[in-house]
Motif scaffolding. Structure first.
Motif, short mmCIF file in Angstrom:
data_model
loop_
_atom_site.label_atom_id
_atom_site.label_comp_id
_atom_site.label_asym_id
_atom_site.label_seq_id
_atom_site.Cartn_x
_atom_site.Cartn_y
_atom_site.Cartn_z
N ALA A 32 0.81 -1.23 0.00
CA ALA A 32 0.00 0.00 0.00
C ALA A 32 0.84 1.28 0.00
O ALA A 32 0.91 2.00 1.00
CB ALA A 32 -0.96 -0.03 1.18
N GLY A 90 5.31 5.11 13.38
CA GLY A 90 4.39 4.46 12.44
C GLY A 90 3.18 3.93 13.16
O GLY A 90 3.18 3.82 14.40
N VAL A 91 2.16 3.62 12.41
CA VAL A 91 0.93 3.10 13.02
C VAL A 91 1.18 1.70 13.60
O VAL A 91 0.70 1.38 14.70
CB VAL A 91 -0.23 3.10 11.99
N ILE A 92 1.93 0.89 12.90
CA ILE A 92 2.16 -0.47 13.44
C ILE A 92 3.00 -0.42 14.73
O ILE A 92 2.61 -1.05 15.73
CB ILE A 92 2.75 -1.40 12.35
N PRO A 93 4.11 0.35 14.76
CA PRO A 93 4.79 0.49 16.06
C PRO A 93 3.86 1.03 17.15
O PRO A 93 3.94 0.61 18.31
CB PRO A 93 5.91 1.50 15.77
N TYR A 116 -6.07 -6.11 7.75
CA TYR A 116 -4.64 -5.83 7.54
C TYR A 116 -3.79 -6.75 8.42
O TYR A 116 -3.91 -6.73 9.64
CB TYR A 116 -4.40 -4.36 7.87
N PHE A 119 -1.71 -6.45 11.98
CA PHE A 119 -2.35 -6.43 13.30
C PHE A 119 -1.95 -7.70 14.07
O PHE A 119 -1.74 -7.66 15.28
CB PHE A 119 -3.88 -6.40 13.20
N CYS A 164 -10.18 -1.20 12.45
CA CYS A 164 -9.69 -0.57 11.23
C CYS A 164 -10.81 0.31 10.64
O CYS A 164 -11.80 -0.21 10.14
CB CYS A 164 -9.27 -1.66 10.24
N ASN A 168 -9.24 -1.77 5.81
CA ASN A 168 -8.38 -2.43 4.83
C ASN A 168 -8.40 -3.92 5.17
O ASN A 168 -8.04 -4.25 6.30
CB ASN A 168 -6.95 -1.86 4.96
N ASP A 196 -7.37 2.30 14.12
CA ASP A 196 -6.39 2.60 13.08
C ASP A 196 -7.12 3.39 11.99
O ASP A 196 -7.94 2.85 11.26
CB ASP A 196 -5.85 1.26 12.55
N ILE A 198 -5.59 5.21 9.54
CA ILE A 198 -4.56 5.61 8.57
C ILE A 198 -5.15 5.89 7.18
O ILE A 198 -4.60 6.69 6.43
CB ILE A 198 -3.44 4.52 8.50
N HIS A 199 -6.29 5.26 6.85
CA HIS A 199 -6.89 5.46 5.52
C HIS A 199 -8.02 6.50 5.53
O HIS A 199 -8.79 6.59 4.59
CB HIS A 199 -7.43 4.12 4.97
N SER A 230 0.87 9.31 5.97
CA SER A 230 1.63 8.47 5.05
C SER A 230 0.82 7.88 3.89
O SER A 230 1.28 7.91 2.75
CB SER A 230 2.31 7.34 5.82
N LYS A 231 -0.38 7.36 4.17
CA LYS A 231 -1.19 6.81 3.06
C LYS A 231 -1.71 7.95 2.21
O LYS A 231 -1.68 7.91 0.99
CB LYS A 231 -2.37 5.99 3.57
C1 LIG Z 1 -4.70 -0.38 8.07
C2 LIG Z 1 -3.23 -0.10 8.04
N1 LIG Z 1 -2.59 0.22 9.17
C3 LIG Z 1 -1.27 0.48 9.21
C4 LIG Z 1 -0.50 0.40 8.06
C5 LIG Z 1 0.97 0.65 8.13
O1 LIG Z 1 1.24 1.79 8.87
P1 LIG Z 1 2.70 2.28 9.17
O2 LIG Z 1 3.48 2.22 7.91
O3 LIG Z 1 2.51 3.68 9.68
O4 LIG Z 1 3.25 1.37 10.23
C6 LIG Z 1 -1.13 0.06 6.85
C7 LIG Z 1 -0.34 -0.06 5.61
O5 LIG Z 1 -0.78 -0.56 4.62
C8 LIG Z 1 -2.52 -0.19 6.84
O6 LIG Z 1 -3.17 -0.50 5.72
#
Ligand SMILES: Cc1ncc(COP(=O)(O)O)c(C=O)c1O
Length: 396
Positions: A32, A90-93, A116, A119, A164, A168, A196, A198-199, A230-231
């Motif tokens: 993505a 980042g969102v994942i961290p 996604y 998770f 989410c 996603n 989350d 992010i989108h 970022s997205k």
């Molecule tokens: C729903 C979702 N969350 C988080 C991420 C990644 O976030 P980050 O790159 O900020 O860790 C993505 C990336 O595709 C995503 O689709």
């Protein structure tokens, strides 16, 4: 100014995960990120920062927080306070740090599959168990199974729900009513909602993103929201994201956990990019959304007219299109391998997003139209040969 999203920019040899991880003739429509140049004000801000020539440790200026607060207000009509913002790489961290802060090993974390796939690692790396509330597919789109959700949330081992919004890969923009019901159930069973978003900025016409925290004071105080530019602006490599936590007690825990994980140091370029994006990026974003709408509609017509064996789950949000390939009668992993080997096209296998993703594929359409046309033709070639072969085998 008018941006040209048809412009083809060669991304090979730029250390791109999407482009540089497979052979030259592969068309990548998977991970993505977008094949578009970001907004000019962002590039100018970064150029200015580069010209300074010194890239030492960075601190966060007020302008950064102000830009974040103002974006929430102008794009999402939600007033947040500067002091609610925590920053992260980042969102994942962020999700990992939150899970770590609010669970003990052996606890459970609720998710809604297919979802996604990262998770999963944020949960299992913290030695927690994944509990899945499977989204219900009605043959066209997805809905929440609230009965199942409540039953799973009522398990006292479930401490956190990672949500989410928008979703996603199934592309849903959740309604206020859905958000409210989820919020009420989580509150009833003391489950923290980690959202989350992010989108959130990538929404198609006819839908409207509602921030979970904006639904009610109770949702606000029982949630932690992760966002990033970022997205939206194609800045994933700059590793800059924010966490919105109105509840002060939670915020302290999140901050501590981010510190423990060393995920809180800002990126000098990320700071400049976020400020420029949120202060001056709207014009670019509005044009991007028009372009993505065109790509989405092109894909839908192409599938309906030329590959009716597939069915598009029409996305309300995100540039990731989820397609039902179950009528082909082969596993989605096998199909993706064929698409890769025979079609020279890389897309995502739906089963990577959970068992209920089996029978689906995910395609990234954030690319110049010419790539999309090429990608669709490659997909058609493989599906036709695979489908016809299956039919012939059946006849035999
Ligand atoms: C729903 C979702 N969350 C988080 C991420 C990644 O976030 P980050 O790159 O900020 O860790 C993505 C990336 O595709 C995503 O689709």
């Amino acid at each position: 100014m008018r941006y040209n999203f048809d412009l083809i920019i060669n991304r090979r040899n730029t250390n791109s995960v999407k482009w540089d991880s497979s052979q030259e003739d592969i068309l990548p429509m998977w991970v993505a990120d977008m094949d578009f140049r970001t907004a000019d004000p962002i590039i100018q801000a970064l150029e200015k920062r580069v010209q300074h020539g010194i890239f030492g440790y960075a601190s966060i200026p007020d302008a950064y927080y102000e830009a974040e607060v103002s974006w929430w207000a102008k794009r999402h009509h939600f007033k947040i306070k500067k002091e609610w913002i925590e920053i992260s790489t980042g969102v994942i961290p962020s999700l990992s740090a939150v899970v770590q802060a609010f669970t003990e090993p052996g606890d459970k974390v609720l998710i809604q599959s297919p979802v996604y796939n990262y998770f999963n690692s944020s949960i299992t790396n913290n030695r927690c168990e994944i509990v899945r509330n499977e989204l219900k597919y009605n043959g066209e789109s997805y809905e929440i199974d609230f009965e199942d959700f409540e039953q799973k949330a009522s398990d006292e081992k479930v401490k956190v729900f990672i949500f989410c919004n928008p979703h996603n890969p199934v592309g849903r923009v959740w309604s206020r009513n859905e958000l409210q019901r989820l919020g009420e159930i989580c509150l009833k069973y003391n489950v923290l909602v980690v959202v989350d978003e992010i989108h959130r900025d990538l929404i198609y016409r006819g839908s409207k993103h509602i921030p979970f925290a904006s639904v009610s004071e109770l949702c606000l105080m029982n949630s932690i929201t992760c966002t990033a530019p970022s997205k939206t602006f194609n800045l994933a490599g700059l590793k800059t994201s924010n966490i919105i936590v109105a509840n002060e007690e939670y915020r302290k825990k999140v901050n501590r956990s981010l510190n423990i994980n060393e995920a809180i140091e800002p990126n000098a370029f990320g700071i400049e990019a976020l400020i420029a994006a949120y202060n001056e990026g709207e014009e670019w974003l509005d044009q991007l959304l028009d372009y993505l709408q065109g790509n989405r509609d092109y894909l839908i017509s192409f599938i309906n007219e030329r590959i009716p064996e597939l069915k598009v789950v029409i996305p309300e949000a995100t540039y990731l299109v989820w397609m039902d390939c179950s009528s082909l009668g082969i596993g989605s992993k096998e199909l993706c391998n064929k698409i890769f080997e025979d079609g020279r096209l890389r897309i995502n296998d739906g089963s990577a997003y959970g068992e209920t993703g089996e029978g689906f594929i995910r395609m990234n359409i954030a690319c110049p139209r010419a790539f999309l046309v090429e990608g669709m033709e490659r997909l058609e070639g493989v599906v036709k040969s695979t489908y016809l072969k299956t039919e012939m085998e059946e006849i035999r």
